[in-house]
Design a protein around this motif. Structure first.
Motif, PDB file in Angstrom:
ATOM      1  N   SER A 279      41.988 -96.857 -17.985  1.00  0.00           N
ATOM      2  CA  SER A 279      41.821 -96.159 -19.271  1.00  0.00           C
ATOM      3  C   SER A 279      40.439 -95.514 -19.344  1.00  0.00           C
ATOM      4  N   GLU A 280      39.425 -96.204 -18.854  1.00  0.00           N
ATOM      5  CA  GLU A 280      38.073 -95.630 -18.835  1.00  0.00           C
ATOM      6  C   GLU A 280      38.006 -94.424 -17.903  1.00  0.00           C
ATOM      7  N   LEU A 281      38.738 -94.491 -16.791  1.00  0.00           N
ATOM      8  CA  LEU A 281      38.771 -93.369 -15.842  1.00  0.00           C
ATOM      9  C   LEU A 281      39.389 -92.142 -16.496  1.00  0.00           C
ATOM     10  N   ALA A 282      40.492 -92.331 -17.205  1.00  0.00           N
ATOM     11  CA  ALA A 282      41.149 -91.212 -17.881  1.00  0.00           C
ATOM     12  C   ALA A 282      40.249 -90.629 -18.968  1.00  0.00           C
ATOM     13  N   GLN A 283      39.571 -91.489 -19.723  1.00  0.00           N
ATOM     14  CA  GLN A 283      38.672 -91.023 -20.778  1.00  0.00           C
ATOM     15  C   GLN A 283      37.503 -90.232 -20.199  1.00  0.00           C
ATOM     16  N   ALA A 284      36.940 -90.735 -19.096  1.00  0.00           N
ATOM     17  CA  ALA A 284      35.813 -90.038 -18.464  1.00  0.00           C
ATOM     18  C   ALA A 284      36.264 -88.677 -17.933  1.00  0.00           C
ATOM     19  N   ALA A 285      37.438 -88.633 -17.305  1.00  0.00           N
ATOM     20  CA  ALA A 285      37.944 -87.365 -16.779  1.00  0.00           C
ATOM     21  C   ALA A 285      38.187 -86.366 -17.912  1.00  0.00           C
ATOM     22  N   GLN A 286      38.658 -86.857 -19.056  1.00  0.00           N
ATOM     23  CA  GLN A 286      38.894 -85.980 -20.207  1.00  0.00           C
ATOM     24  C   GLN A 286      37.578 -85.395 -20.723  1.00  0.00           C
TER      25      GLN A 286
ATOM     26  N   ASN B 144      53.259-101.601  -8.744  1.00  0.00           N
ATOM     27  CA  ASN B 144      53.049-100.409  -7.934  1.00  0.00           C
ATOM     28  C   ASN B 144      53.591 -99.160  -8.622  1.00  0.00           C
ATOM     29  N   VAL B 145      54.765 -99.287  -9.232  1.00  0.00           N
ATOM     30  CA  VAL B 145      55.357 -98.157  -9.961  1.00  0.00           C
ATOM     31  C   VAL B 145      54.445 -97.733 -11.106  1.00  0.00           C
ATOM     32  N   GLU B 146      53.879 -98.715 -11.788  1.00  0.00           N
ATOM     33  CA  GLU B 146      52.966 -98.406 -12.891  1.00  0.00           C
ATOM     34  C   GLU B 146      51.721 -97.680 -12.375  1.00  0.00           C
ATOM     35  N   GLY B 147      51.233 -98.095 -11.206  1.00  0.00           N
ATOM     36  CA  GLY B 147      50.055 -97.454 -10.642  1.00  0.00           C
ATOM     37  C   GLY B 147      50.299 -96.003 -10.272  1.00  0.00           C
ATOM     38  N   VAL B 148      51.431 -95.722  -9.624  1.00  0.00           N
ATOM     39  CA  VAL B 148      51.751 -94.348  -9.250  1.00  0.00           C
ATOM     40  C   VAL B 148      52.037 -93.506 -10.503  1.00  0.00           C
ATOM     41  N   SER B 149      52.622 -94.115 -11.502  1.00  0.00           N
ATOM     42  CA  SER B 149      52.861 -93.416 -12.771  1.00  0.00           C
ATOM     43  C   SER B 149      51.539 -92.999 -13.404  1.00  0.00           C
ATOM     44  N   PHE B 150      50.521 -93.842 -13.262  1.00  0.00           N
ATOM     45  CA  PHE B 150      49.194 -93.512 -13.786  1.00  0.00           C
ATOM     46  C   PHE B 150      48.619 -92.294 -13.065  1.00  0.00           C
ATOM     47  N   LEU B 151      48.766 -92.240 -11.726  1.00  0.00           N
ATOM     48  CA  LEU B 151      48.275 -91.083 -10.964  1.00  0.00           C
ATOM     49  C   LEU B 151      48.970 -89.805 -11.434  1.00  0.00           C
ATOM     50  N   LYS B 152      50.281 -89.879 -11.608  1.00  0.00           N
ATOM     51  CA  LYS B 152      51.037 -88.691 -12.030  1.00  0.00           C
ATOM     52  C   LYS B 152      50.622 -88.256 -13.430  1.00  0.00           C
ATOM     53  N   GLU B 153      50.370 -89.221 -14.297  1.00  0.00           N
ATOM     54  CA  GLU B 153      49.938 -88.898 -15.655  1.00  0.00           C
ATOM     55  C   GLU B 153      48.594 -88.177 -15.647  1.00  0.00           C
TER      56      GLU B 153
ATOM     57  N   GLY C   2      46.142 -82.640 -16.313  1.00  0.00           N
ATOM     58  CA  GLY C   2      45.091 -81.767 -15.798  1.00  0.00           C
ATOM     59  C   GLY C   2      43.753 -82.454 -15.621  1.00  0.00           C
ATOM     60  N   LEU C   3      43.779 -83.774 -15.437  1.00  0.00           N
ATOM     61  CA  LEU C   3      42.531 -84.527 -15.321  1.00  0.00           C
ATOM     62  C   LEU C   3      42.101 -84.742 -13.862  1.00  0.00           C
ATOM     63  N   THR C   4      42.936 -84.298 -12.923  1.00  0.00           N
ATOM     64  CA  THR C   4      42.588 -84.407 -11.505  1.00  0.00           C
ATOM     65  C   THR C   4      42.177 -83.037 -10.980  1.00  0.00           C
ATOM     66  N   ASP C   5      41.796 -82.986  -9.715  1.00  0.00           N
ATOM     67  CA  ASP C   5      41.603 -81.697  -9.074  1.00  0.00           C
ATOM     68  C   ASP C   5      42.963 -80.993  -9.002  1.00  0.00           C
ATOM     69  N   PRO C   6      42.995 -79.666  -8.939  1.00  0.00           N
ATOM     70  CA  PRO C   6      44.270 -78.949  -9.096  1.00  0.00           C
ATOM     71  C   PRO C   6      45.240 -79.090  -7.924  1.00  0.00           C
ATOM     72  N   GLU C   7      44.766 -79.441  -6.731  1.00  0.00           N
ATOM     73  CA  GLU C   7      45.645 -79.491  -5.564  1.00  0.00           C
ATOM     74  C   GLU C   7      45.481 -80.798  -4.785  1.00  0.00           C
ATOM     75  N   PRO C   8      45.946 -81.903  -5.334  1.00  0.00           N
ATOM     76  CA  PRO C   8      45.771 -83.192  -4.658  1.00  0.00           C
ATOM     77  C   PRO C   8      46.450 -83.287  -3.292  1.00  0.00           C
ATOM     78  N   THR C   9      47.536 -82.534  -3.084  1.00  0.00           N
ATOM     79  CA  THR C   9      48.256 -82.621  -1.808  1.00  0.00           C
ATOM     80  C   THR C   9      47.751 -81.614  -0.787  1.00  0.00           C
ATOM     81  N   VAL C  10      46.774 -80.809  -1.163  1.00  0.00           N
ATOM     82  CA  VAL C  10      46.262 -79.761  -0.265  1.00  0.00           C
ATOM     83  C   VAL C  10      44.803 -80.007   0.125  1.00  0.00           C
TER      84      VAL C  10
END
Length: 432
Positions: free
Chosen positions: A179-186, A234-243, A248-256
């Motif tokens: 939650s702190e990571l998401a807040q900081a990214a925002q 694990n499902v919850e963790g991957v769901s967090f990454l997708k969220e 738009g809180l990650t870099d735009p091209e995580p797979t590239v």
């Protein structure tokens, strides 16, 4: 004028006969089958395929191999340094041609051990080298009591961040929870100056990013010898990454964009946070000396205890038609020589696999001491599982599947779980 008295030549003739006899006897002795020349010393060949970690790798190893050859003129070391993007292809091609490397620097080994392709490193390592290696790393490289690999270098993973961006966004400390990571990214995104957090779902790092959220949720890859990839945590963790990505809180091209590229983007001030290894603190400041960076814990699910995650690369020796254990032992002793090995560790930014260098560097650097303590408690990949290589390869497509192909995290992990179980069953059936 009277003639001179004739000279008596008999003594000289006698000497000549004796000399001829002696030479004949010596000739006969040399021709005797019971006498032979000293045996000719045989040359040894070591084909060494090493992974390229940075621009420092090749020059360091070339220098080391050259010096080893000067001291050991009868041992030929053929060095090939390959980038991680092509490393698998290089040595698998050699194996397919029945010319495997005598020594390989890699991050997987169990499937080759299962197929009987690897030498027992206990038969190769000198007692001095064996006594220097960290026991917890050595143990991970054993299967059924056989030492199929030995640790070469290690890292722990942490969150690295741009202090200047944090200050502008009013972020007082690095985030330790999701939650702190998401807040900081925002907050970073609101600045309009940089992306929030770098997520690496490229071919070489998807399994790493999955590990961060698997272990951060209290889950993991395996439990009691069975795959648990699609566990609820694990499902919850991957769901967090997708969220994070969807918002738009990650870099735009995580797979590239690869990890190294993200580090450069962060060095240039366009990315605020990313998870990386200890090499960050060595590699990035060299290229971006003006970057004010900090290091924090790996964020975990709220309510979960802190975790540490470690990665270690290994050396393995394939069985070949010219395997020379004595030559390999000499080369390994030189490769892990405290002076040579310490120089490599410092310049590449790794954690050492030997206690001698680890102790020395810990005395000089408190951060190194802390990192080595974390390494002893860290979670790792399931490298002793023979099906791990296949699962790792299959996981490479998970990023695209989750982020772009409208497959839910649960569906994606169910698919990976099914593949892992099937591969494990195939391998176990082949053993019988």
């Amino acid at each position: 004028m009277p003639l001179k008295k004739a000279r008596n030549d008999k003594p000289f003739a006698t000497v000549a006969l004796l000399l001829a006899g002696t030479l004949l006897l010596a000739s006969c002795m040399n021709a005797s089958p019971s006498s032979s020349a000293p045996p000719k010393e045989e040359r040894a060949l070591i084909r060494f395929v090493a992974a390229e970690y940075s621009t420092e790798t090749k020059p360091l190893l070339e220098k080391l191999v050259k010096e080893f050859g000067r001291r050991n003129p009868l041992i030929d070391v053929e060095l090939q340094v390959a980038n991680w993007d092509i490393l698998d292809g290089v040595y698998t091609s050699m194996i397919s041609k029945n010319q495997p490397p005598d020594l390989l620097n890699t991050n997987v080994y169990a499937h080759y051990a299962k197929d009987g392709l690897l030498n027992n490193m206990t038969d190769i390592m000198s007692p001095e080298l064996a006594s220097k290696l960290y026991p917890n790393l050595v143990e991970m490289d054993q299967m059924d009591g056989i030492q199929y690999a030995i640790p070469y270098v290690a890292t722990t993973r942490n969150l690295y961040y741009n202090k200047e961006l944090f200050q502008k966004a009013g972020i007082a400390a690095p985030p330790s929870t999701w939650s702190e990571l998401a807040q900081a990214a925002q907050k970073i995104k609101a600045l309009g100056m940089a992306e929030g957090v770098g997520v690496d779902l490229t071919d070489n790092e998807t399994h790493a990013s999955l590990s961060y959220v698997f272990y951060g949720s209290g889950g993991g890859w395996m439990k009691d010898g069975k795959w648990q990839i699609n566990s609820p945590g694990n499902v919850e963790g991957v769901s967090f990454l997708k969220e994070l990505f969807d918002k738009g809180l990650t870099d735009p091209e995580p797979t590239v964009t690869t990890r190294d590229e993200k580090q450069r983007i962060m060095g240039g001030g366009q990315l605020a946070m990313m998870i990386s290894g200890n090499y960050f603190s060595t590699v990035v400041p060299k290229e971006y000396p003006a970057l004010q960076w900090g290091k924090g814990p790996m964020p975990v699910k709220d309510g979960q205890p802190p975790i540490s995650f470690g990665v270690h690369d290994v050396l393995v020796s394939f069985k070949t038609d010219h395997t020379n254990q004595e030559a390999l032992s000499k080369f390994l002793d030189f490769l892990y020589d405290d002076r040579e090995y310490e120089e490599m560790i410092k310049r590449e930014g790794f954690l050492p696999a030997t206690m001698t260098v680890g102790t020395r560097l810990s005395e000089q650097d408190e951060e190194m001491k802390k990192d080595l303590e974390e390494l002893r408690q860290a979670n790792f990949y399931p490298v002793r599982e023979p099906s791990w290589q296949a699962v790792l390869d299959y996981a490479r497509k998970m990023g695209d599947a989750i982020l772009y192909e409208h497959m839910s995290p649960k569906e994606a992990l169910d698919e990976l779980q099914h593949f892992a179980e099937s591969k494990q069953s195939q391998i176990n059936a082949a053993k019988k």
